[in-house]
Scaffold this motif. Structure first.
Motif, PDB file in Angstrom:
ATOM      1  N   PHE A  67      86.604  51.869  22.036  1.00 52.49           N
ATOM      2  CA  PHE A  67      86.036  51.420  23.379  1.00 52.49           C
ATOM      3  C   PHE A  67      86.662  52.567  24.428  1.00 52.49           C
ATOM      4  CE2 PHE A  67      87.432  47.724  21.082  1.00 52.49           C
ATOM      5  CZ  PHE A  67      86.102  47.156  20.620  1.00 52.49           C
ATOM      6  N   LYS A  68      86.610  53.755  24.070  1.00 55.38           N
ATOM      7  CA  LYS A  68      87.056  54.685  24.925  1.00 55.38           C
ATOM      8  C   LYS A  68      85.688  55.310  25.747  1.00 55.38           C
ATOM      9  CE  LYS A  68      90.283  56.717  22.260  1.00 55.38           C
ATOM     10  NZ  LYS A  68      91.103  58.034  21.408  1.00 55.38           N
ATOM     11  N   ASP A  69      84.450  54.769  25.448  1.00 53.85           N
ATOM     12  CA  ASP A  69      83.117  55.274  26.106  1.00 53.85           C
ATOM     13  C   ASP A  69      82.923  54.244  27.085  1.00 53.85           C
ATOM     14  OD1 ASP A  69      82.435  53.615  24.019  1.00 53.85           O
ATOM     15  OD2 ASP A  69      80.902  54.616  23.313  1.00 53.85           O
ATOM     16  N   GLN A  70      83.456  53.273  27.533  1.00 51.32           N
ATOM     17  CA  GLN A  70      82.905  52.205  28.198  1.00 51.32           C
ATOM     18  C   GLN A  70      82.714  52.694  29.632  1.00 51.32           C
ATOM     19  OE1 GLN A  70      81.792  49.282  27.010  1.00 51.32           O
ATOM     20  NE2 GLN A  70      82.365  50.382  25.098  1.00 51.32           N
ATOM     21  N   THR A  71      81.858  52.469  30.431  1.00 42.33           N
ATOM     22  CA  THR A  71      81.657  52.893  31.923  1.00 42.33           C
ATOM     23  C   THR A  71      82.388  51.934  32.796  1.00 42.33           C
ATOM     24  OG1 THR A  71      79.853  51.262  32.075  1.00 42.33           O
ATOM     25  CG2 THR A  71      79.350  53.807  31.541  1.00 42.33           C
ATOM     26  N   SER A  72      82.868  50.853  32.300  1.00 35.92           N
ATOM     27  CA  SER A  72      83.704  49.733  33.156  1.00 35.92           C
ATOM     28  C   SER A  72      84.676  49.297  32.130  1.00 35.92           C
ATOM     29  CB  SER A  72      82.980  48.682  33.923  1.00 35.92           C
ATOM     30  OG  SER A  72      82.165  47.739  32.790  1.00 35.92           O
ATOM     31  N   LYS A  73      85.776  48.684  32.707  1.00 40.07           N
ATOM     32  CA  LYS A  73      86.946  48.362  31.943  1.00 40.07           C
ATOM     33  C   LYS A  73      86.688  47.244  31.052  1.00 40.07           C
ATOM     34  CE  LYS A  73      90.908  50.293  34.372  1.00 40.07           C
ATOM     35  NZ  LYS A  73      92.311  49.598  35.118  1.00 40.07           N
ATOM     36  N   PRO A  74      86.761  47.061  29.909  1.00 39.11           N
ATOM     37  CA  PRO A  74      86.451  45.798  29.332  1.00 39.11           C
ATOM     38  C   PRO A  74      87.534  44.787  29.561  1.00 39.11           C
ATOM     39  CG  PRO A  74      86.154  47.538  27.478  1.00 39.11           C
ATOM     40  CD  PRO A  74      87.064  47.906  28.737  1.00 39.11           C
ATOM     41  N   VAL A  75      87.336  43.490  29.836  1.00 37.87           N
ATOM     42  CA  VAL A  75      88.182  42.622  29.962  1.00 37.87           C
ATOM     43  C   VAL A  75      88.684  41.862  28.636  1.00 37.87           C
ATOM     44  CG1 VAL A  75      88.524  39.829  30.788  1.00 37.87           C
ATOM     45  CG2 VAL A  75      87.304  41.428  32.106  1.00 37.87           C
ATOM     46  N   ILE A  76      90.070  41.706  28.320  1.00 33.17           N
ATOM     47  CA  ILE A  76      90.447  41.033  27.153  1.00 33.17           C
ATOM     48  C   ILE A  76      90.906  39.627  27.553  1.00 33.17           C
ATOM     49  CG2 ILE A  76      92.170  41.365  25.375  1.00 33.17           C
ATOM     50  CD1 ILE A  76      92.322  44.372  25.928  1.00 33.17           C
ATOM     51  N   LEU A  77      90.421  38.774  26.799  1.00 31.52           N
ATOM     52  CA  LEU A  77      90.901  37.431  26.721  1.00 31.52           C
ATOM     53  C   LEU A  77      91.287  37.037  25.441  1.00 31.52           C
ATOM     54  CD1 LEU A  77      87.437  35.906  28.317  1.00 31.52           C
ATOM     55  CD2 LEU A  77      89.460  36.346  29.523  1.00 31.52           C
ATOM     56  N   THR A  78      92.499  36.076  25.594  1.00 31.35           N
ATOM     57  CA  THR A  78      92.972  35.580  24.061  1.00 31.35           C
ATOM     58  C   THR A  78      93.368  33.907  24.422  1.00 31.35           C
ATOM     59  OG1 THR A  78      94.817  35.949  22.555  1.00 31.35           O
ATOM     60  CG2 THR A  78      95.453  36.290  24.974  1.00 31.35           C
ATOM     61  N   SER A  79      93.818  33.489  22.886  1.00 34.34           N
ATOM     62  CA  SER A  79      93.932  32.252  23.170  1.00 34.34           C
ATOM     63  C   SER A  79      95.571  31.836  22.462  1.00 34.34           C
ATOM     64  CB  SER A  79      92.945  31.343  22.516  1.00 34.34           C
ATOM     65  OG  SER A  79      92.707  31.873  21.403  1.00 34.34           O
ATOM     66  N   SER A  80      96.133  33.134  22.397  1.00 31.66           N
ATOM     67  CA  SER A  80      97.248  33.161  21.339  1.00 31.66           C
ATOM     68  C   SER A  80      98.398  33.462  22.143  1.00 31.66           C
ATOM     69  CB  SER A  80      97.226  34.204  20.085  1.00 31.66           C
ATOM     70  OG  SER A  80      98.461  34.487  19.848  1.00 31.66           O
ATOM     71  N   ASP A  81      99.723  32.745  22.043  1.00 37.96           N
ATOM     72  CA  ASP A  81     100.802  32.896  22.691  1.00 37.96           C
ATOM     73  C   ASP A  81     101.355  34.347  22.165  1.00 37.96           C
ATOM     74  OD1 ASP A  81     100.858  30.701  24.216  1.00 37.96           O
ATOM     75  OD2 ASP A  81     102.265  29.671  23.009  1.00 37.96           O
ATOM     76  N   GLY A  82     101.410  34.428  20.882  1.00 41.96           N
ATOM     77  CA  GLY A  82     101.865  35.937  20.281  1.00 41.96           C
ATOM     78  C   GLY A  82     100.923  37.072  20.559  1.00 41.96           C
ATOM     79  N   ILE A  83      99.828  37.012  20.903  1.00 45.35           N
ATOM     80  CA  ILE A  83      99.067  38.174  21.396  1.00 45.35           C
ATOM     81  C   ILE A  83      99.282  38.319  22.741  1.00 45.35           C
ATOM     82  CG2 ILE A  83      96.676  38.924  21.442  1.00 45.35           C
ATOM     83  CD1 ILE A  83      95.755  37.476  18.999  1.00 45.35           C
ATOM     84  N   ILE A  84      99.378  37.202  23.586  1.00 48.38           N
ATOM     85  CA  ILE A  84      99.390  37.573  25.250  1.00 48.38           C
ATOM     86  C   ILE A  84     100.912  38.212  25.247  1.00 48.38           C
ATOM     87  CG2 ILE A  84     100.310  35.407  25.724  1.00 48.38           C
ATOM     88  CD1 ILE A  84      97.672  37.410  27.665  1.00 48.38           C
ATOM     89  N   THR A  85     101.878  37.756  24.488  1.00 52.06           N
ATOM     90  CA  THR A  85     103.240  38.184  24.457  1.00 52.06           C
ATOM     91  C   THR A  85     103.331  39.636  24.117  1.00 52.06           C
ATOM     92  OG1 THR A  85     104.128  36.074  24.140  1.00 52.06           O
ATOM     93  CG2 THR A  85     105.822  37.930  23.866  1.00 52.06           C
ATOM     94  N   TYR A  86     102.246  40.020  23.167  1.00 54.32           N
ATOM     95  CA  TYR A  86     102.333  41.641  22.685  1.00 54.32           C
ATOM     96  C   TYR A  86     101.676  42.419  23.718  1.00 54.32           C
ATOM     97  CZ  TYR A  86     102.297  45.280  18.897  1.00 54.32           C
ATOM     98  OH  TYR A  86     102.897  46.491  18.509  1.00 54.32           O
ATOM     99  N   ILE A  87     100.699  41.728  24.400  1.00 51.57           N
ATOM    100  CA  ILE A  87     100.071  42.554  25.459  1.00 51.57           C
ATOM    101  C   ILE A  87     100.958  42.964  26.492  1.00 51.57           C
ATOM    102  CG2 ILE A  87      98.352  42.381  27.330  1.00 51.57           C
ATOM    103  CD1 ILE A  87      96.480  40.973  25.147  1.00 51.57           C
TER     104      ILE A  87
END
Length: 395
Positions: A67-87
């Protein structure tokens, strides 16, 4: 429709499906980064592309390399405690190219996703909380009042939690539970609240600092292994919940993102149980009751006008997990005739969508295997995880 890329990084379950269906009302470029294997959500018509990854670090590496070629930043959404903590732990590596949920200060999200820390903050703010104590396997429990609940303080990366929560009627039961847990696991022991209802409020806090709350959900039943499964959604926040204190909690940690607060109602007092700093598994119920919080949040991330997006419940109604709530009939919690009668009153469903049927049909096929598996796991999970740990199979 809007072409900005939206990335949903989550396990493939009903929570991810809810995000897709809500954000997909306006955004037509949704990429699903799956933690684990394909389940329901990847088959949704709103999922344009997906990638399976076997662990959270692998998903993180995928984000770094794509996703290095995006003209605008992608939004990242999650439903996981483990993933949001890693972020949160790797925020500096991602925030240059992605729009992230989380706390302004790196590390604060991980701190307050811990159930003991979030409970202490809630108590300091003046929110009613059950009497709580931080414990490990060898902590003295001489001052614990019984009966009580014990639950993991947080998810330990690379391990299954020994249980989601466990009711202990006396000191012997608590000592037995602690004798089987890992020596590096941490828990919170809480006063048992003989709750009359479970309450949940759902919403988001935008980067502009606005707190939006859709309404509240009152749970009457939980499906085995699958969360809240029957109850009612209302626009008016229960009088026992002080919304200003909710806002103050979120302002204090400077959190931006989707959230839910869970309470137990007892004698007209809403006791704080926990806050989820990510999307809640009930969001699709609020959506069918008229409020699309994830869409409003994503649009706010791009400074788009979301005034035409409904963010408050407009159609108060009963909801049901039409696939897995039947587990309550299996376990004798409700009669089949009462269950059928209640289902006829329901207006909001967890899987069914006549315009997006494939996830529902897949869930139907997997229903009975999952129900009986979850019943067994719920009953014996502490022992199952204990054995898996001894065999080295939980890492």
């Amino acid at each position: 429709m809007i072409d900005n890329l939206i990335i949903i990084w989550a396990p493939d379950d009903y929570n991810a499906l809810a995000l897709m269906r809500q954000v997909g009302q306006k955004f037509n470029n949704i990429f699903f980064l799956i933690h684990g294997n394909v389940g329901y959500a990847a088959k949704s018509k709103y999922c344009k592309k997906y990638k399976e990854t076997d662990c959270v670090p692998a998903g993180f590496e995928y984000l770094l390399n794509n996703f290095k070629d995006q003209t605008s930043k992608p939004v990242i959404l999650t439903s996981s405690d483990g993933i949001i903590t890693y972020i949160d732990k790797n925020k500096l590596s991602l925030e240059g190219r992605y729009i992230l949920s989380g706390t302004l200060k790196q590390g604060n999200l991980e701190k307050y996703i811990d159930k003991y820390n979030m409970t202490c903050l809630a108590e300091n703010i003046g929110i009613d909380v059950p009497k709580s104590k931080f414990v490990k396997w060898d902590t003295s429990i001489s001052d614990v009042e019984y009966p009580c609940f014990i639950k993991p303080s947080h998810q330990k990366e690379g391990h299954y939690n020994e249980f989601k929560f466990k009711y202990c009627k006396d000191k012997h039961a608590l000592k037995h539970a602690l004798s089987l847990v890992r020596h590096d696991s941490v828990f919170i022991v809480q006063q048992f609240i003989k709750k009359e209802k479970d309450l949940l409020i759902y919403g988001c806090r935008t980067k502009q600092g606005e707190v939006i709350i859709a309404g509240n959900l009152i749970t009457e039943r939980f499906a085995t292994g699958n969360g809240s499964s029957y109850g009612i959604i209302k626009k008016e926040i229960h009088q026992s919940i002080d919304v200003n204190k909710v806002r103050y909690f979120l302002d204090t940690i400077d959190y931006v993102g989707l959230f839910s607060f869970e309470y137990g109602l007892c004698d007209d007092i809403a006791y704080f149980f926990e806050v989820n700093l990510r999307n809640d598994g009930t969001s699709h119920m609020f959506f069918q009751a008229g409020a699309n919080i994830p869409l409003a949040f994503v649009m706010s991330c791009y400074d788009m006008d979301y005034s035409n997006v409904r963010t408050v419940v407009t159609n108060e109604c009963y909801y049901m997990d039409e696939i897995f709530d039947i587990s309550n009939v299996v376990q004798g919690n409700v009669s089949l005739s009462d269950w059928k009668r209640q289902k006829k009153q329901v207006k909001a469903f967890k899987f069914y969508d006549e315009e997006d049927m494939q996830p529902y049909l897949i869930a139907q096929k997997k229903r009975w295997i999952k129900i009986f598996r979850d019943i067994i796991i719920k009953k014996f999970r502490l022992y199952i995880v204990f054995v898996l740990d001894k065999l080295g199979l939980t890492k």
